[in-house]
Design a protein around this motif. Structure first.
Motif, PDB file in Angstrom:
ATOM      1  N   ARG A 103      73.663  13.661  49.866  1.00 55.59           N
ATOM      2  CA  ARG A 103      73.877  13.834  51.298  1.00 55.59           C
ATOM      3  C   ARG A 103      72.844  14.819  51.828  1.00 55.59           C
ATOM      4  N   GLN A 104      72.218  14.434  52.923  1.00 56.82           N
ATOM      5  CA  GLN A 104      71.193  15.275  53.515  1.00 56.82           C
ATOM      6  C   GLN A 104      71.820  16.417  54.303  1.00 56.82           C
ATOM      7  N   ARG A 105      71.143  17.556  54.261  1.00 53.13           N
ATOM      8  CA  ARG A 105      71.582  18.731  55.009  1.00 53.13           C
ATOM      9  C   ARG A 105      70.615  18.958  56.165  1.00 53.13           C
ATOM     10  N   LEU A 106      71.130  19.553  57.219  1.00 56.07           N
ATOM     11  CA  LEU A 106      70.312  19.926  58.366  1.00 56.07           C
ATOM     12  C   LEU A 106      70.518  21.409  58.637  1.00 56.07           C
ATOM     13  N   ILE A 116      76.105  19.495  57.045  1.00 51.65           N
ATOM     14  CA  ILE A 116      75.952  18.194  56.382  1.00 51.65           C
ATOM     15  C   ILE A 116      76.619  17.185  57.316  1.00 51.65           C
ATOM     16  N   PRO A 117      75.810  16.453  58.099  1.00 55.21           N
ATOM     17  CA  PRO A 117      76.384  15.546  59.102  1.00 55.21           C
ATOM     18  C   PRO A 117      77.413  14.563  58.546  1.00 55.21           C
ATOM     19  N   SER A 118      77.186  14.041  57.365  1.00 60.27           N
ATOM     20  CA  SER A 118      78.131  13.079  56.791  1.00 60.27           C
ATOM     21  C   SER A 118      79.462  13.735  56.449  1.00 60.27           C
ATOM     22  N   ALA A 119      79.446  14.974  56.033  1.00 60.40           N
ATOM     23  CA  ALA A 119      80.695  15.673  55.728  1.00 60.40           C
ATOM     24  C   ALA A 119      81.533  15.812  56.992  1.00 60.40           C
ATOM     25  N   VAL A 120      80.871  16.073  58.105  1.00 65.74           N
ATOM     26  CA  VAL A 120      81.575  16.202  59.380  1.00 65.74           C
ATOM     27  C   VAL A 120      82.094  14.832  59.827  1.00 65.74           C
ATOM     28  N   ALA A 121      81.225  13.826  59.801  1.00 66.78           N
ATOM     29  CA  ALA A 121      81.593  12.485  60.273  1.00 66.78           C
ATOM     30  C   ALA A 121      82.671  11.844  59.405  1.00 66.78           C
ATOM     31  N   TRP A 122      82.578  12.036  58.102  1.00 65.83           N
ATOM     32  CA  TRP A 122      83.504  11.384  57.174  1.00 65.83           C
ATOM     33  C   TRP A 122      84.739  12.231  56.877  1.00 65.83           C
ATOM     34  N   LYS A 123      84.730  13.483  57.330  1.00 63.84           N
ATOM     35  CA  LYS A 123      85.838  14.413  57.075  1.00 63.84           C
ATOM     36  C   LYS A 123      86.133  14.545  55.580  1.00 63.84           C
ATOM     37  N   THR A 124      85.082  14.836  54.825  1.00 62.68           N
ATOM     38  CA  THR A 124      85.207  14.973  53.370  1.00 62.68           C
ATOM     39  C   THR A 124      84.992  16.417  52.948  1.00 62.68           C
ATOM     40  N   THR A 125      85.356  16.695  51.704  1.00 63.04           N
ATOM     41  CA  THR A 125      85.141  18.020  51.141  1.00 63.04           C
ATOM     42  C   THR A 125      83.662  18.194  50.815  1.00 63.04           C
ATOM     43  N   GLN A 126      83.328  19.324  50.244  1.00 62.16           N
ATOM     44  CA  GLN A 126      81.930  19.636  49.993  1.00 62.16           C
ATOM     45  C   GLN A 126      81.344  18.899  48.793  1.00 62.16           C
TER      46      GLN A 126
END
Length: 138
Positions: A103-106, A116-126
């Motif tokens: 997963r890409q970080r910004l 981590i945009p995908s963590a926010v969008a997918w509501k997943t843990t780290q």
């Protein structure tokens, strides 16, 4: 039952294109099953099942990697202060076996906050996520 003369190989490639939230997955691959036994029917069934599970994991990984790229693009479009800042491994556990993506970080240039945009969008843990399908199957 496997014997030294039995061999299975899988070669697969996936191309994932996304457009308006729809993913188009193109599969190009082949597999070879060499069988030298009297129990070929059972052996071939087992090998086809194994190949199917591998294909599912690879296709899932390719689609999620594209979805991650799309999330980064959308985040950068909505906030021009966000710049790419590496990637981190992320493991998902669907019902067909573990899959790891990067997963890409910004990083925000002004606040220096990393997201981590995908963590926010997918509501997943780290680090790891068990899918609903895997949880139901357990």
């Amino acid at each position: 039952m496997n014997t030294p003369n039995q061999n299975t190989t899988l070669s697969a490639g996936f191309q994932v294109q996304s457009e308006n939230g729809t993913y188009h997955i193109t599969f190009n691959g082949s597999f070879t099953i060499a069988v030298n036994s009297g129990n070929a029917v059972d052996f071939i069934e087992t090998q086809i099942e194994t190949i199917g599970q591998q294909l599912k994991r690879q296709m899932y990984q390719a689609a999620l990697q594209q979805a991650d790229t799309d999330n980064v693009f959308l985040s950068q479009q909505s906030n021009r202060q966000l710049v790419k800042h590496g990637s981190r491994p992320f493991t998902l556990k669907p019902r067909f076996g573990s899959v790891t993506i990067k997963r890409q970080r910004l990083r925000n240039k002004q606040s220096r906050e990393t997201i981590i945009p995908s963590a926010v969008a997918w509501k997943t843990t780290q680090h790891t996520h068990i899918t609903a399908g895997a949880a139901e199957a357990a």
